[in-house]
Design a protein around this motif. Sequence first.
Motif, short mmCIF file in Angstrom:
data_model
loop_
_atom_site.label_atom_id
_atom_site.label_comp_id
_atom_site.label_asym_id
_atom_site.label_seq_id
_atom_site.Cartn_x
_atom_site.Cartn_y
_atom_site.Cartn_z
N HIS A 1 0.65 -1.52 -0.41
CA HIS A 1 -0.25 0.13 -0.15
C HIS A 1 1.00 1.24 -0.35
O HIS A 1 2.11 1.41 0.74
N LEU A 2 0.54 2.19 -0.51
CA LEU A 2 0.92 3.55 -0.34
C LEU A 2 0.57 4.19 -0.36
O LEU A 2 -0.64 4.40 1.20
N ASN A 3 1.14 5.89 0.02
CA ASN A 3 0.83 6.78 0.49
C ASN A 3 -0.47 7.68 -0.01
O ASN A 3 -0.04 8.63 -0.30
N PHE A 4 -1.12 7.12 0.41
CA PHE A 4 -2.45 7.33 -0.58
C PHE A 4 -3.89 8.42 0.06
O PHE A 4 -3.84 9.38 -0.74
N LEU A 5 -3.28 8.48 1.29
CA LEU A 5 -3.76 9.98 1.91
C LEU A 5 -3.25 11.21 2.24
O LEU A 5 -3.60 11.96 2.31
N LEU B 1 -5.29 13.95 0.81
CA LEU B 1 -7.13 13.79 0.57
C LEU B 1 -7.62 14.89 0.02
O LEU B 1 -8.33 15.26 -1.11
N LEU B 2 -7.41 16.57 1.19
CA LEU B 2 -8.16 17.00 0.45
C LEU B 2 -7.67 17.91 -0.59
O LEU B 2 -8.70 18.45 -1.45
N ALA B 3 -6.28 17.50 -0.89
CA ALA B 3 -6.05 18.00 -2.43
C ALA B 3 -7.08 17.47 -3.28
O ALA B 3 -7.39 18.46 -4.27
N LEU B 4 -7.16 16.28 -3.36
CA LEU B 4 -8.19 15.60 -4.57
C LEU B 4 -9.58 15.99 -4.50
O LEU B 4 -9.66 16.16 -5.51
N VAL B 5 -9.84 16.44 -3.48
CA VAL B 5 -11.03 17.40 -3.58
C VAL B 5 -11.46 18.33 -4.08
O VAL B 5 -12.15 18.61 -4.59
N LEU B 6 -10.63 19.70 -3.45
CA LEU B 6 -10.11 20.62 -3.97
C LEU B 6 -10.02 20.28 -5.94
O LEU B 6 -10.12 21.66 -6.12
N VAL B 7 -8.91 20.05 -5.55
CA VAL B 7 -8.72 20.12 -6.99
C VAL B 7 -8.98 19.45 -8.33
O VAL B 7 -8.93 17.83 -8.04
N SER C 1 5.09 12.78 -4.91
CA SER C 1 6.43 13.44 -5.10
C SER C 1 6.17 13.93 -3.28
O SER C 1 7.54 13.68 -2.84
N SER C 2 4.86 14.23 -2.98
CA SER C 2 5.93 15.21 -0.94
C SER C 2 4.37 14.09 -0.61
O SER C 2 3.25 15.38 -0.02
N PRO C 3 4.45 13.05 0.19
CA PRO C 3 3.92 12.13 0.92
C PRO C 3 3.48 12.77 2.16
O PRO C 3 4.37 13.37 2.61
N ALA C 4 2.38 13.02 3.05
CA ALA C 4 2.12 14.10 3.81
C ALA C 4 2.77 13.34 4.73
O ALA C 4 3.50 13.70 6.00
N GLU C 5 3.25 11.51 5.07
CA GLU C 5 3.74 11.14 5.67
C GLU C 5 5.41 11.43 6.15
O GLU C 5 5.74 11.00 6.93
N HIS C 6 5.31 11.63 4.81
CA HIS C 6 6.88 12.28 4.87
C HIS C 6 7.64 13.64 5.38
O HIS C 6 9.18 14.11 5.25
N THR C 7 6.42 14.49 5.45
CA THR C 7 6.66 15.80 5.17
C THR C 7 6.41 16.22 6.44
O THR C 7 5.92 17.32 6.92
N TYR D 1 0.58 6.65 9.82
CA TYR D 1 -0.45 6.43 9.03
C TYR D 1 -0.50 5.05 10.91
O TYR D 1 -2.29 5.10 10.47
N ALA D 2 -0.09 4.06 11.05
CA ALA D 2 -0.59 2.88 11.99
C ALA D 2 -1.06 3.51 12.83
O ALA D 2 -2.26 3.50 13.97
#
Length: 338
Positions: free
Chosen positions: A3-7, A10-16, A69-75, A313-314
């Motif tokens: 599983h990837l950093n899909f979340l 999420l707000l960006a997916l809704v707003l853009v 390129s910039s997942p929230a889990e890393h930032t 995430y966990a």
Amino acid sequence: MKHLNFLSFLLALVLVPASAQSTSEGYTDRPEFDDFVDGMVREHGFDADKLSQWLAEARHQERIIELISSPAEHTLQWHEYRAIFIKPERISQGADFLRQHQDAFDRAEEAFGVPREVIAAIIGVETWYGRYMGSYRVVDALSTLAFDYPPRSRFFRSELEQFFLMAREQGFEPSRLKGSYAGAMGYGQFIASSYRHYAVDFDGDDVVDILDNPVDAIGSVANYFDEHRWRPGGPVAIRLDNDIQVPERMMTRELRPRFTVSDFREAGVSLPDSLAGDEPARIIRLEADDGPQWWLTGHNFYVITRYNHSHLYAMAVQELAGELAKELETVAESGVGE
């Protein structure tokens, strides 16, 4: 599940909207296109013309490259990440989701041994119980990442292959399926390979549908955890004292626990007596809004990271599950619904 950093956004997916980020560029004039089609025809018996038609309609999405390129889990720090998912409305709506599908959760717990609040928390973190399942066409997302994202192109070409196999097996129209920027689909945000390996028909209608069917999604998430060796009754994460002293050599970066509870005790780390000595264990330090927190995580915590390879995430799943369990307990004590 890989599983990837899909979340992450999420707000960006809704707003853009995905349509606002697409270009007219297709993939039919690329040498990789012919190689991919030839392989699908040769190895899986696909019709070349039909497959070419689906891929010819795929469009590059530059926004997908930016997001992956910039997942929230890393930032983000833990307190920032936690604030995204642990909200009163997500908790109350999760309790509603649990009550609405009580029979499915009953059966999932019995069949797979995974607590209902953990299953619901996964779906709650991933898609807010099905409210936000992604706005990108999966064929666009996977084509963009397969052909225009060199760091993971091999992986995403495999997922594109798995996607067409999944669509054929389930009778889905590939061009109509939508999901996250990484091609994850449905209530539980399964990527195509996970869909094929772990999704189950949990309502007995002979269709494996986690896109529109919450019952299949509940069973599929539980099956995923069972297949990754969830231990019923085992610890997930336990908060430790803030003044705890952990040897630097035992603060590991990899998600898989390298030590056991006994190893930490022998190193002088004070842990709850209730923990079995042979329990695989990892201690992590998280940055909360009021300072650092120390947590001991067990095998089941590691299983959650198989869904998304991030301890943030966990922890979000663990905390949301805990809040859902408390919400259900409060409702039960108040006698609401009797």
